[in-house]
Motif scaffolding. Structure first.
Motif, mmCIF file in Angstrom:
data_model
loop_
_atom_site.group_PDB
_atom_site.id
_atom_site.type_symbol
_atom_site.label_atom_id
_atom_site.label_comp_id
_atom_site.label_asym_id
_atom_site.label_seq_id
_atom_site.Cartn_x
_atom_site.Cartn_y
_atom_site.Cartn_z
ATOM 1 N N GLU A 197 0.624 -1.391 0.102
ATOM 2 C CA GLU A 197 0.014 -0.273 0.172
ATOM 3 C C GLU A 197 0.281 1.036 -0.142
ATOM 4 O O GLU A 197 1.816 1.267 0.558
ATOM 5 C CB GLU A 197 -1.009 0.258 1.135
ATOM 6 C CG GLU A 197 -1.769 -1.229 1.484
ATOM 7 C CD GLU A 197 -0.853 -2.421 2.044
ATOM 8 O OE1 GLU A 197 -0.217 -1.822 2.374
ATOM 9 O OE2 GLU A 197 -1.969 -3.600 1.702
ATOM 10 N N TYR A 238 -0.095 4.055 1.450
ATOM 11 C CA TYR A 238 0.559 4.943 2.967
ATOM 12 C C TYR A 238 0.244 3.847 3.642
ATOM 13 O O TYR A 238 0.135 2.792 4.075
ATOM 14 C CB TYR A 238 -1.340 4.505 2.702
ATOM 15 C CG TYR A 238 -2.873 3.314 2.357
ATOM 16 C CD1 TYR A 238 -2.665 3.570 3.748
ATOM 17 C CD2 TYR A 238 -3.517 3.328 1.579
ATOM 18 C CE1 TYR A 238 -3.393 1.903 3.564
ATOM 19 C CE2 TYR A 238 -3.646 2.228 1.059
ATOM 20 C CZ TYR A 238 -3.980 1.027 1.687
ATOM 21 O OH TYR A 238 -5.073 0.137 2.329
ATOM 22 N N LYS A 239 0.439 5.125 4.638
ATOM 23 C CA LYS A 239 1.823 4.404 5.849
ATOM 24 C C LYS A 239 1.205 4.918 6.796
ATOM 25 O O LYS A 239 0.755 3.874 7.783
ATOM 26 C CB LYS A 239 2.933 5.310 5.832
ATOM 27 C CG LYS A 239 4.091 4.678 4.604
ATOM 28 C CD LYS A 239 4.204 3.578 4.732
ATOM 29 C CE LYS A 239 5.169 3.360 3.010
ATOM 30 N NZ LYS A 239 5.428 1.852 2.670
ATOM 31 N N GLU A 240 0.868 6.185 7.436
ATOM 32 C CA GLU A 240 0.325 6.524 8.365
ATOM 33 C C GLU A 240 -1.268 6.320 8.343
ATOM 34 O O GLU A 240 -2.001 6.531 9.728
ATOM 35 C CB GLU A 240 -0.101 8.452 8.990
ATOM 36 C CG GLU A 240 1.382 9.000 8.433
ATOM 37 C CD GLU A 240 2.545 8.888 9.830
ATOM 38 O OE1 GLU A 240 1.964 8.517 10.827
ATOM 39 O OE2 GLU A 240 3.396 8.857 9.196
ATOM 40 N N LYS A 287 -1.698 -1.924 8.952
ATOM 41 C CA LYS A 287 -0.572 -3.082 9.545
ATOM 42 C C LYS A 287 0.510 -1.798 10.061
ATOM 43 O O LYS A 287 1.256 -2.614 10.726
ATOM 44 C CB LYS A 287 0.207 -3.125 8.087
ATOM 45 C CG LYS A 287 -0.416 -3.984 7.359
ATOM 46 C CD LYS A 287 0.296 -4.431 6.181
ATOM 47 C CE LYS A 287 -0.633 -5.308 5.043
ATOM 48 N NZ LYS A 287 -0.211 -5.362 3.527
ATOM 49 N N MET A 305 -4.792 8.404 0.656
ATOM 50 C CA MET A 305 -3.548 9.170 0.602
ATOM 51 C C MET A 305 -3.788 10.244 0.757
ATOM 52 O O MET A 305 -3.439 10.856 1.277
ATOM 53 C CB MET A 305 -2.793 9.047 -1.205
ATOM 54 C CG MET A 305 -3.116 7.451 -1.434
ATOM 55 S SD MET A 305 -1.434 6.759 -0.469
ATOM 56 C CE MET A 305 -0.618 7.844 -0.552
ATOM 57 N N GLU A 336 -3.590 10.846 4.173
ATOM 58 C CA GLU A 336 -2.115 10.353 4.183
ATOM 59 C C GLU A 336 -1.487 12.005 4.387
ATOM 60 O O GLU A 336 -0.519 12.587 4.629
ATOM 61 C CB GLU A 336 -1.451 10.042 3.475
ATOM 62 C CG GLU A 336 -0.106 9.400 3.529
ATOM 63 C CD GLU A 336 0.245 8.246 4.174
ATOM 64 O OE1 GLU A 336 -1.191 7.481 4.427
ATOM 65 O OE2 GLU A 336 1.418 7.592 4.999
ATOM 66 N N ALA A 394 0.540 13.163 7.237
ATOM 67 C CA ALA A 394 2.453 13.419 6.907
ATOM 68 C C ALA A 394 2.412 14.649 7.794
ATOM 69 O O ALA A 394 3.865 14.714 7.959
ATOM 70 C CB ALA A 394 2.130 13.392 5.509
ATOM 71 N N THR A 410 -1.596 13.113 -6.444
ATOM 72 C CA THR A 410 -1.916 12.260 -4.832
ATOM 73 C C THR A 410 -1.667 11.745 -4.157
ATOM 74 O O THR A 410 -2.305 11.748 -3.122
ATOM 75 C CB THR A 410 -2.911 10.663 -5.493
ATOM 76 O OG1 THR A 410 -3.369 10.943 -7.231
ATOM 77 C CG2 THR A 410 -3.436 9.861 -4.706
ATOM 78 N N SER A 411 -0.176 11.801 -4.283
ATOM 79 C CA SER A 411 1.011 10.875 -3.317
ATOM 80 C C SER A 411 1.756 12.178 -2.043
ATOM 81 O O SER A 411 1.927 12.837 -2.697
ATOM 82 C CB SER A 411 1.357 9.941 -3.350
ATOM 83 O OG SER A 411 2.145 9.869 -1.867
ATOM 84 N N PRO A 412 1.895 12.298 -1.119
ATOM 85 C CA PRO A 412 2.292 13.328 -1.081
ATOM 86 C C PRO A 412 3.505 13.013 -0.733
ATOM 87 O O PRO A 412 4.699 14.247 -0.046
ATOM 88 C CB PRO A 412 2.075 13.545 0.772
ATOM 89 C CG PRO A 412 1.443 11.877 1.037
ATOM 90 C CD PRO A 412 0.744 11.620 0.241
ATOM 91 N N TYR A 413 3.831 12.168 -0.673
ATOM 92 C CA TYR A 413 5.701 11.202 -1.062
ATOM 93 C C TYR A 413 5.913 11.370 -2.251
ATOM 94 O O TYR A 413 7.606 11.259 -2.705
ATOM 95 C CB TYR A 413 5.695 10.157 -0.542
ATOM 96 C CG TYR A 413 5.096 9.783 0.841
ATOM 97 C CD1 TYR A 413 5.343 10.453 2.599
ATOM 98 C CD2 TYR A 413 3.671 8.695 1.320
ATOM 99 C CE1 TYR A 413 5.079 10.807 3.548
ATOM 100 C CE2 TYR A 413 3.150 8.914 2.482
ATOM 101 C CZ TYR A 413 3.818 9.346 3.723
ATOM 102 O OH TYR A 413 3.246 9.531 4.618
ATOM 103 N N GLN A 472 2.601 -12.134 4.523
ATOM 104 C CA GLN A 472 3.438 -11.343 4.815
ATOM 105 C C GLN A 472 3.432 -12.771 6.580
ATOM 106 O O GLN A 472 4.895 -13.031 6.188
ATOM 107 C CB GLN A 472 3.456 -10.581 5.885
ATOM 108 C CG GLN A 472 4.114 -9.103 5.223
ATOM 109 C CD GLN A 472 3.659 -7.704 6.312
ATOM 110 O OE1 GLN A 472 3.109 -7.695 6.591
ATOM 111 N NE2 GLN A 472 5.423 -7.204 6.539
#
Lengths: 337, 337, 337, 337
Positions: free
Chosen positions: A67, A69-71, A75, A218, A221, A225, B134-137, D7
């Protein structure tokens, strides 16, 4: 991430690609079969630009397998986020009911509605001061004055308030607002999202008119972020070909988001269908599916509302809907607030 | 506008409604049949809130029979709008080709691409300084510096520049930009549209990800209602269930808009499909369908682009596409600029 | 029905149109305003061809104001339809649970699953003998043999069976089937619908992949117009741009259909999302929204299923889902069967 | 095909899976990274059931990396298919124009229209004998008699005929029909497709209302797998949220299909938009995009047509459209027939 190479990929191009990928700190594996060659990438791929990989001469396709997205990802954050604001909690078993008119119109109106929705059991007052309207000729909201009236209603009833922001330049006006709403049309107004990432208020992020669940996360996110982890997701119907309802409520998004994210998710059945007669059954369905709250439009006189009258319940109708909601919550052993 | 009454509508409710409608300066006719009663409204109905009518006890349905857009409506402005900017014309038989990279990356890159697209025949340089990602990264664009680089490229080549604005607060940075682009994600960022209505630059208004043609024209109307009549519409594909192409190019929008509006309409085949191999045939199709211009992504090294590499042509590929475009334009007896 | 005339409609064309419409036995009213002329039609408009009206020189638009479905319309049949079959009832407060494998594979498998779903509380056995598969290379079902195995499972357990028909020429094979299913891909296989209108078995009519609710009711109307009033509607998700779920469950269709039609409506959460983890929450949501039943896929060994394994519950998982369903039904005071 | 493992996948489950996959004759590679384990499958994966893989305890996701269609795939059949029928060719540079009324109504009508479209340059006569209508109360076509009338028109004009089949049981009636059309609603009527795979006539396969391009090619594959390689694809608009046009013409499908398949592809601008005024510009766009033909509705008196009048051109209008089509074809150096 998996990079699928073209059948006729030439060795120099592939070697060049492998060097570049390794240079990004990624671990690469090249697997060769009779029909296909594949490179697997292990590591932090969030900064890999898929489009640029696709533009490489030797690349046929690229598939993400984790994925982006992290924050917002369960997971990495297994525990439910619980938002605390003005003495109320949202998420992790705490249910919220945000009610009020589409547009704030007069002091009398907003205080009147606030008293009625509070009496019925709602624990937040919602109301639009800045209104995104398709037509420039339609009522655009009372704007700054609308926020003042909401604050008066808050003072009169004690209900924390939720209202929509439409532009960064109005941010100062939201200093005393409890929850800032980002509307569907601004879900990808990234400059706004970034700035809201730096404020300390909960953000209610509505799903875009035709945003995917991933794009929605996102956008969450973007806010997270920046440091603001208090994001509430709100499903309000997506655009489809069906015309009998204004939008199509994506009820599956509720249990799906519960699995992949830790953020609270609420449902807006009023905007989702545009039909008052569907508010009660869909509110019950939302609770049954595991939602953390509801946003419901209530207007003192829908036939004379300055916007969205057709989907607004009268206070009396709302009393009935709340009876049903409370029974369903009791069955699910959840409480408001 | 037509108001369809419920079968069991009561006379006092209907009389009340008729009085209110007459009070808005509208001429009303009540027609009674065996199964249905209908009220027809004649006059300026742009301020009638359909939703509130629908909330009336006696109303079953409301149908608009005239268009809600005025300034963008060919009925009231029969002549094609021709935008004039920096010595170039768009619309009314004048064709434009806006080309350049998705993102401005370096001075060398943007000037290099500008020289190549100019040599190939493009008459505008496009390039992203502020990038909606779409992604902040992901790479967010060079922002203010990107605009400076675009202006250097303009100075070097003489090509007028087109670039996207993402937030009102950046408006000052666009003082020397020739055409301000409003991206798909901001098509209903109404506060931005209103402000752009007060500036004197042409606005290139991209269609929202899943906006109807009517909503798109209403967003143009926001700009035009403020006094700025220089709006260029840009179709860039809509969101559908099909996944082989990034979006679905709505080619029918071109001839349809030609009939109902006087504004120029251009096509962006790069974003519409995300596939470089489709740029040439879709550019030809756009011209054949009557479009007033094209926006095409060109990057010096797509495999290393910081964004959207997969849909960018190399300068050499663009030369080939432009040959094809010029032949098609000659056949249609249209000229660039 | 309302016919909106063009601004410049000429009197002879309009007179000609009025004559033709009157000739169809309709009552007409011509209303003239400053901007528009409108003709209202009262009478039986089901046979008026809207497209042909639109082709008239003087006509700008045509709007229907009454529903095109009669037999399926609650206005004309206010009481809930209750289907009675093999000792079971569906609709009007009677709930059904139809469970079993996507495909019938072996006698052992189908009888084994039938016993387990019966034990868990299901009151119908579903299973595919004729399988509509996107690929010609995929397993196409056991066909006639599959129906024989279903009948053996019926004999063994007493559960009435539901299975899909894909072509008229197989109709004889369905003589002992209790409920004939028309799949999503055949919802507008009108020749099949007409023929099923002449049989005396209940028809389970799945909503087409991207059918509107109105088109769905019109397909029910095809069956009912032939004399067979035993139609059960089944919502199984519609096609949208969202990719995390296989389809998008249109939960709003349940309460909406309850208002406009008297037919029973059930939900298939397995096909709607393609994700087993969503079956329980969506089953609960379906009940809360007022559905009359559920269709749920259960397979003895999903990892080795010949089709649709990913969305099939194991019998053990189904036990858990049924516990939840029964609690929700008890809360709603509904019973299975 | 790539199988992405969970995982926490346990070794016995993975070993079991590898054994099963090898048992299917596939070559497997297990790649282990820090975050992910992946199995790549090389070999004939058309019979692998992805859904069942997904149901395995250890599997997180499965991604196909080669196309599921073989017969329709340009990779295996690089040369354009050219259909030859009744002295006419379609594909590989040969263009076709199929015109005529939506419904065959009378002998006089169909012969009259046939003569006009032939004179204008069309090389096929299209006309509906069996008509799929949303409503059971609408005109259903003249059926067997309609085919007889088409054959009379063929005799009178020499034009080969194209007409739609709706059910297998009518197949005998199509013995003298030149091209059998499978309509959008039957694109996944697999029993019909299989049977048409055994006949020796060209099949015109319309894209389903909301079918993906891949599903469409898989339906062609059903016919081709049976031995009939004479399939003509026809794009006729897909269902989207846009309401100004009846459907949304997916023009990108033309050049995309040219790349991935060798089958001829034609465009039906009449059904795609439902608006006669768009037929000419979209016909030109279709040619510019590389289409192999057009299907255009023409009716002697659209205002009195028994179906689809609104989208039918008059013969005089068709003359004008054909002039434009012929000029565009000359520019593209293509010829009709």
């Amino acid at each position: 991430m998996i990079v699928i190479l073209k059948q006729n990929a030439k060795k120099p191009s592939v070697d060049h690609l492998l060097t570049d990928l390794t240079g990004l700190g990624l671990k690469t594996d090249l697997i060769s079969g009779e029909q296909k060659q594949i490179i697997t990438l292990i590591g932090d791929v969030t900064k890999v630009d898929i489009e640029s990989l696709l533009a490489r001469e030797c690349v046929e396709n690229v598939r993400r397998i984790s994925e982006p997205y992290k924050e917002a990802n369960r997971k990495f954050h297994p525990t439910d986020t619980v938002i605390e604001v003005a003495g109320q909690k949202i998420g992790g078993g705490h249910f919220c009911v945000m009610s009020g008119p589409c547009s704030v119109e007069t002091e009398e109106q907003i205080i009147g509605v606030a008293e009625r929705v509070k009496a019925a059991g709602a624990n937040f007052l919602r109301g639009g001061a800045f209104k995104p309207r398709t037509s420039p000729y339609a009522f655009q909201g009372l704007r700054a004055e609308g926020i003042e009236l909401l604050l008066k209603a808050k003072q009169a009833t004690g209900l924390p308030i939720v209202t929509e922001i439409m532009s960064l330049q109005h941010l100062d006006l939201f200093a005393d607002v409890d929850v800032i709403q980002v509307g569907a049309r601004n879900m990808q107004h990234f400059e706004l999202l970034k700035e809201l990432g730096h404020c300390d208020k909960p953000i209610l992020l509505k799903r875009g008119l035709s945003s995917t669940i991933e794009e929605w996360l996102m956008s969450a996110e973007y806010i997270m972020a920046g440091g603001n982890h208090n994001v509430i997701l709100c499903e309000r119907g997506i655009r489809t070909y069906e015309t009998m309802t204004r939008n199509t409520l994506d009820i599956s998004a509720v249990p799906l988001l519960k699995q992949i994210s830790h953020l609270p998710i609420i449902i807006d059945p009023s905007h989702a269908t545009g039909l008052t007669t569907l508010v009660e059954p869909l509110s019950k369905a939302a609770i049954a599916a595991g939602a953390d709250g509801l946003m419901i439009e209530v207007h003192n006189d829908p036939g004379k509302a300055l916007s969205d009258g057709a989907q607004s319940l009268t206070p009396d109708q709302f009393d009935g809907v709340m009876d049903s909601i409370k029974r369903q919550l009791a069955f699910e052993e959840k409480t408001i607030g």
